[in-house]
Enzyme design. Structure first.
Site, PDB file in Angstrom:
ATOM      1  CB  SER A  49      39.923 -12.943  -4.240  1.00 31.79           C
ATOM      2  OG  SER A  49      40.195 -12.775  -2.858  1.00 31.79           O
ATOM      3  CE1 TYR A  66      44.032 -16.128  -4.487  1.00 29.82           C
ATOM      4  CE2 TYR A  66      43.664 -14.303  -2.975  1.00 29.82           C
ATOM      5  CZ  TYR A  66      43.182 -15.380  -3.691  1.00 29.82           C
ATOM      6  OH  TYR A  66      41.847 -15.710  -3.610  1.00 29.82           O
TER       7      TYR A  66
END
Length: 320
Positions: free
Chosen positions: A157, A183
């Site tokens: 990501s 994350y």
């Protein structure tokens, strides 16, 4: 063929005219969003797809459209996989190895994003344990099943830009937990894992890459409030404005899954091996603050990739 697609390309655009008959593919996270769409388009082009999911009842319902899209000679099956439990990961890998049929493509699609602080069944921070360590064990245990000429696609990501991995405190045991830093660490780990896996396996013709699907509204964002989403998009748009880029736009699910499919079955293997891709192309190294296109240099650092591999082996107590 590798330069004609972009941010708005869909999975159907990418695979137009591509015959995947005889190809066997493993896709994790086959119960929602990108995973379901990835499975659908692959079977529609003739592939035999094994979808891995934690909740098989949910996956059966979610993939009804996948089964309806199966083309002649293709097929679709499900296998149970809970990436937050190494016992489940190992059981899944053992079943695939016992079955013995090889894979041409493995797409490590499953993941979680920005949940409250939690621990996996093995005590790892939820995002690092699920997004990275679960896939690390699964992929390495079935690596021998990936055919010569095969590919591994790890879903990373643009969130990797939030943080590099922290090899001294991978599980937030010493530092205060921040869901977005966690994350970012896990998504950087996804890239670094691809870098090192590619280095180890390219001599036998197996290549690995990491991809950013883009911003898509899927179940991945279930832990975000509207205020969280607004703040995140605001920060992205501020960074884009500073760089002279247009405002952020969400992708559709077929657009979001396109880069995974492109990297798995269309792109030149030599071009994507050990790299990070976005919008159906290999991303450029891009440093600087804020979330925008490109890949941070630390995510492609070969020494960092080797160090993460060693740390991951230590944590899961298994050598590969």
């Amino acid at each position: 063929m590798t330069d004609i697609f972009g941010a708005t390309s869909t999975t159907d655009d990418v695979l137009a005219g591509v015959d995947l008959s005889g190809k066997r593919v493993l896709v994790t996270g086959a119960s929602a969003g990108l995973g379901v769409e990835t499975c659908r388009v692959l079977v529609a082009h003739g592939a035999m797809v094994i979808g891995a999911a934690r909740n098989l009842d949910k996956a059966e319902q979610a993939t009804a459209g996948v089964r309806a899209a199966v083309a002649n000679g293709a097929g679709f099956d499900l296998i149970q996989l809970d990436l937050a439990s190494l016992a489940s990961v190992r059981a899944c890998a053992d079943a695939l190895v016992a079955d013995g049929r090889p894979f041409d493509i493995v797409i490590a699609n499953a993941g979680v994003m920005a949940p409250p602080l939690g621990r996996t069944a093995d005590g790892f921070e939820t995002q690092f344990g699920t997004n990275h360590l679960g896939h690390f064990v699964l992929v390495n245990r079935i690596a021998g099943l990936i055919r010569e000429g095969g590919r591994l696609v790890n879903l990373s990501s643009a969130g990797h830009r939030f943080a590099d991995v922290d090899l001294k405190d991978a599980n937030f045991e010493q530092t205060e937990y921040d869901p977005w830093v966690a994350y970012g660490r896990s998504k950087t780990a996804n890239v670094l894992f691809a870098v090192e896996f590619d280095r180890r396996h390219k001599t036998r013709g197996v290549r690995a890459t990491a991809v950013h699907p883009g911003g898509i509204r899927t179940e991945l964002s279930r832990h975000m409030t509207q205020a969280d989403e607004d703040a995140l998009i605001g920060s992205i748009n501020a960074a884009h404005a500073a760089a002279g880029l247009p405002p952020f736009e969400f992708k559709t699910i077929p657009q979001g899954a396109a880069t995974s499919v492109w990297a798995a079955a269309v792109a030149d293997a030599g071009a994507i091996g050990g790299r990070y891709c976005e919008d159906c192309h290999v991303a450029e190294i891009q440093d600087g603050e804020g979330i925008r296109g490109g890949v941070r240099p630390y995510a492609l650092d070969e020494a960092r990739a080797k160090a993460l591999w060693a740390k991951s082996e230590e944590l899961v107590e298994e050598q590969f």
